[in-house]
Design a protein around this motif. Structure first.
Motif, PDB file in Angstrom:
ATOM      1  N   PRO A 235       0.823  -1.219   0.000  1.00 11.62           N
ATOM      2  CA  PRO A 235       0.000   0.000   0.000  1.00 11.62           C
ATOM      3  C   PRO A 235       0.853   1.263   0.000  1.00 11.62           C
ATOM      4  O   PRO A 235       1.916   1.327   0.635  1.00 11.62           O
ATOM      5  N   GLY A 236       0.389   2.270  -0.705  1.00 10.77           N
ATOM      6  CA  GLY A 236       1.172   3.483  -0.898  1.00 10.77           C
ATOM      7  C   GLY A 236       1.424   4.299   0.350  1.00 10.77           C
ATOM      8  O   GLY A 236       2.318   5.162   0.355  1.00 10.77           O
ATOM      9  N   ASN A 237       0.660   4.059   1.423  1.00 14.39           N
ATOM     10  CA  ASN A 237       0.855   4.850   2.639  1.00 14.39           C
ATOM     11  C   ASN A 237       1.892   4.255   3.586  1.00 14.39           C
ATOM     12  O   ASN A 237       2.145   4.821   4.665  1.00 14.39           O
ATOM     13  N   MET A 238       2.500   3.115   3.226  1.00 15.33           N
ATOM     14  CA  MET A 238       3.537   2.548   4.079  1.00 15.33           C
ATOM     15  C   MET A 238       4.796   3.423   4.032  1.00 15.33           C
ATOM     16  O   MET A 238       5.080   4.079   3.027  1.00 15.33           O
ATOM     17  N   ARG A 239       5.558   3.423   5.110  1.00 17.17           N
ATOM     18  CA  ARG A 239       6.743   4.273   5.227  1.00 17.17           C
ATOM     19  C   ARG A 239       8.027   3.452   5.072  1.00 17.17           C
ATOM     20  O   ARG A 239       8.030   2.245   5.260  1.00 17.17           O
ATOM     21  N   GLU A 240       9.118   4.147   4.762  1.00 21.27           N
ATOM     22  CA  GLU A 240      10.464   3.570   4.731  1.00 21.27           C
ATOM     23  C   GLU A 240      10.556   2.353   3.812  1.00 21.27           C
ATOM     24  O   GLU A 240      11.231   1.366   4.109  1.00 21.27           O
ATOM     25  N   LEU A 241       9.879   2.422   2.681  1.00 18.33           N
ATOM     26  CA  LEU A 241       9.911   1.329   1.712  1.00 18.33           C
ATOM     27  C   LEU A 241      11.310   1.192   1.124  1.00 18.33           C
ATOM     28  O   LEU A 241      11.899   2.159   0.669  1.00 18.33           O
ATOM     29  N   GLU A 242      11.826  -0.038   1.135  1.00 23.57           N
ATOM     30  CA  GLU A 242      13.183  -0.264   0.640  1.00 23.57           C
ATOM     31  C   GLU A 242      13.268  -1.655   0.008  1.00 23.57           C
ATOM     32  O   GLU A 242      12.678  -2.615   0.501  1.00 23.57           O
ATOM     33  N   VAL A 243      13.995  -1.749  -1.080  1.00 21.20           N
ATOM     34  CA  VAL A 243      14.270  -3.030  -1.727  1.00 21.20           C
ATOM     35  C   VAL A 243      15.779  -3.153  -1.905  1.00 21.20           C
ATOM     36  O   VAL A 243      16.440  -2.200  -2.320  1.00 21.20           O
ATOM     37  N   LYS A 244      16.315  -4.323  -1.554  1.00 21.87           N
ATOM     38  CA  LYS A 244      17.730  -4.567  -1.808  1.00 21.87           C
ATOM     39  C   LYS A 244      17.952  -6.037  -2.115  1.00 21.87           C
ATOM     40  O   LYS A 244      17.123  -6.892  -1.774  1.00 21.87           O
ATOM     41  N   LEU A 245      19.065  -6.318  -2.771  1.00 21.48           N
ATOM     42  CA  LEU A 245      19.429  -7.678  -3.112  1.00 21.48           C
ATOM     43  C   LEU A 245      20.396  -8.230  -2.080  1.00 21.48           C
ATOM     44  O   LEU A 245      21.268  -7.511  -1.565  1.00 21.48           O
ATOM     45  N   LEU A 246      20.232  -9.511  -1.759  1.00 19.62           N
ATOM     46  CA  LEU A 246      21.085 -10.197  -0.806  1.00 19.62           C
ATOM     47  C   LEU A 246      21.825 -11.330  -1.510  1.00 19.62           C
ATOM     48  O   LEU A 246      21.351 -11.861  -2.510  1.00 19.62           O
ATOM     49  N   GLU A 247      22.953 -11.710  -0.967  1.00 23.33           N
ATOM     50  CA  GLU A 247      23.698 -12.871  -1.460  1.00 23.33           C
ATOM     51  C   GLU A 247      23.933 -12.821  -2.976  1.00 23.33           C
ATOM     52  O   GLU A 247      23.587 -13.740  -3.720  1.00 23.33           O
ATOM     53  N   HIS A 248      24.533 -11.693  -3.384  1.00 22.47           N
ATOM     54  CA  HIS A 248      24.925 -11.529  -4.789  1.00 22.47           C
ATOM     55  C   HIS A 248      23.750 -11.702  -5.749  1.00 22.47           C
ATOM     56  O   HIS A 248      23.882 -12.275  -6.834  1.00 22.47           O
ATOM     57  N   GLY A 249      22.609 -11.195  -5.327  1.00 22.77           N
ATOM     58  CA  GLY A 249      21.444 -11.206  -6.200  1.00 22.77           C
ATOM     59  C   GLY A 249      20.612 -12.462  -6.155  1.00 22.77           C
ATOM     60  O   GLY A 249      19.642 -12.592  -6.912  1.00 22.77           O
ATOM     61  N   ARG A 250      20.948 -13.390  -5.270  1.00 25.23           N
ATOM     62  CA  ARG A 250      20.158 -14.625  -5.199  1.00 25.23           C
ATOM     63  C   ARG A 250      18.842 -14.429  -4.464  1.00 25.23           C
ATOM     64  O   ARG A 250      17.890 -15.182  -4.676  1.00 25.23           O
ATOM     65  N   MET A 251      18.790 -13.433  -3.580  1.00 18.94           N
ATOM     66  CA  MET A 251      17.586 -13.163  -2.803  1.00 18.94           C
ATOM     67  C   MET A 251      17.261 -11.669  -2.908  1.00 18.94           C
ATOM     68  O   MET A 251      18.148 -10.839  -3.098  1.00 18.94           O
TER      69      MET A 251
END
Length: 259
Positions: A235-251
């Motif tokens: 939902p657009g009202n959530m705060r501190e949205l973040e996406v990152k890759l783990l383990e050299h892009g495996r996760m």
């Protein structure tokens, strides 16, 4: 935790009615729907006929559950799995006294690396995985309350948990939108939610080459699109949205904070 202690935090997830204990073996709502409690684990799937991809992967995890921890031990000869999982869990917020929920808890290996000063709750669709989780918690001298259920219909009251996380599985849920909304619903305001799953590249390199499980991971475009962080489902009202890759892009890791 006995069912009388549990009952105040629980609901029937399909009608949101309160539950009360009936002896030590059942929970019941005001409409008379009963949830069996089997060896201390409330079984909310007694109220639902699982279908679609949820049923497909329930069968997979029930099938591999007797071998899951054997595989963990073999892999541990080559990789420090506790260290690896500690990296994955770095953004899961755990403080003394917190109520922490893991959806798709599996056999409990993520809980193993988290501090023991919080209250842990775990839900999974696979009875086989939960049985192994019980054995693991006894072996590790850790405490957790387990539930058998569908992560798209969480059996908890609104604003129950201080921390909510999920590792593996959401890529192939029938209804990822509902699963994410349910995590938000049961979390208290300001709670950090962390969702981790495998990327398409990792699925292609790993699971589609294993004879026993490759049939569960197709090569279609739909599967490829599902193995992406579902940012658009938050939902657009959530705060501190973040996406990152783990383990050299495996996760991938998708995290945000509730309002």
């Amino acid at each position: 935790m006995n069912i009388r202690e549990l009952a105040p935090m629980l609901i029937n997830p399909y009608n949101h009615q309160s539950l009360h204990p009936v002896g030590e073996q059942h929970l019941e709502d005001v409409s008379g729907n009963r949830i069996p409690v089997v060896k201390g684990i409330p079984d909310f799937l007694a109220l639902e006929k699982i279908g679609g991809m949820n049923r497909k992967y329930q069968r997979l995890y029930d099938s591999i559950s007797p071998f899951n921890d054997i595989a963990e031990k073999v892999i541990s000869f080559f990789i420090d799995l506790d260290k690896l999982r500690s990296k994955w869990m770095a953004d899961v917020e755990v403080k003394p006294g917190y109520k922490v929920l893991e959806t798709s808890v599996g056999t409990g290996w993520n809980i193993r690396v988290l501090p023991d000063f919080a209250e842990y709750y775990g839900l999974d669709i696979s009875g086989g995985m939960l049985q192994q989780a019980v054995r693991n918690m006894e072996k590790w001298n850790r405490s957790i309350q387990l539930f058998r259920g569908n992560a798209e219909y969480l059996p908890f009251r609104d604003n129950t948990f201080d921390s909510v996380f999920h590792v593996g599985g959401i890529n192939f849920f029938d209804n990822r939108v509902r699963a994410i909304r349910e995590m938000i619903r049961v979390a208290k305001p300001g709670t950090r939610i962390v969702i981790i799953d495998e990327t398409a590249v990792h699925i292609q390199k790993r699971y589609r080459k294993i004879p026993f499980v490759k049939g569960y991971f197709n090569n279609g475009t739909t599967d490829e699109m599902r193995a992406l962080a579902p940012v658009e489902l938050v939902p657009g009202n959530m705060r501190e949205l973040e996406v990152k890759l783990l383990e050299h892009g495996r996760m991938y890791q998708l995290s945000f904070r509730t309002v």
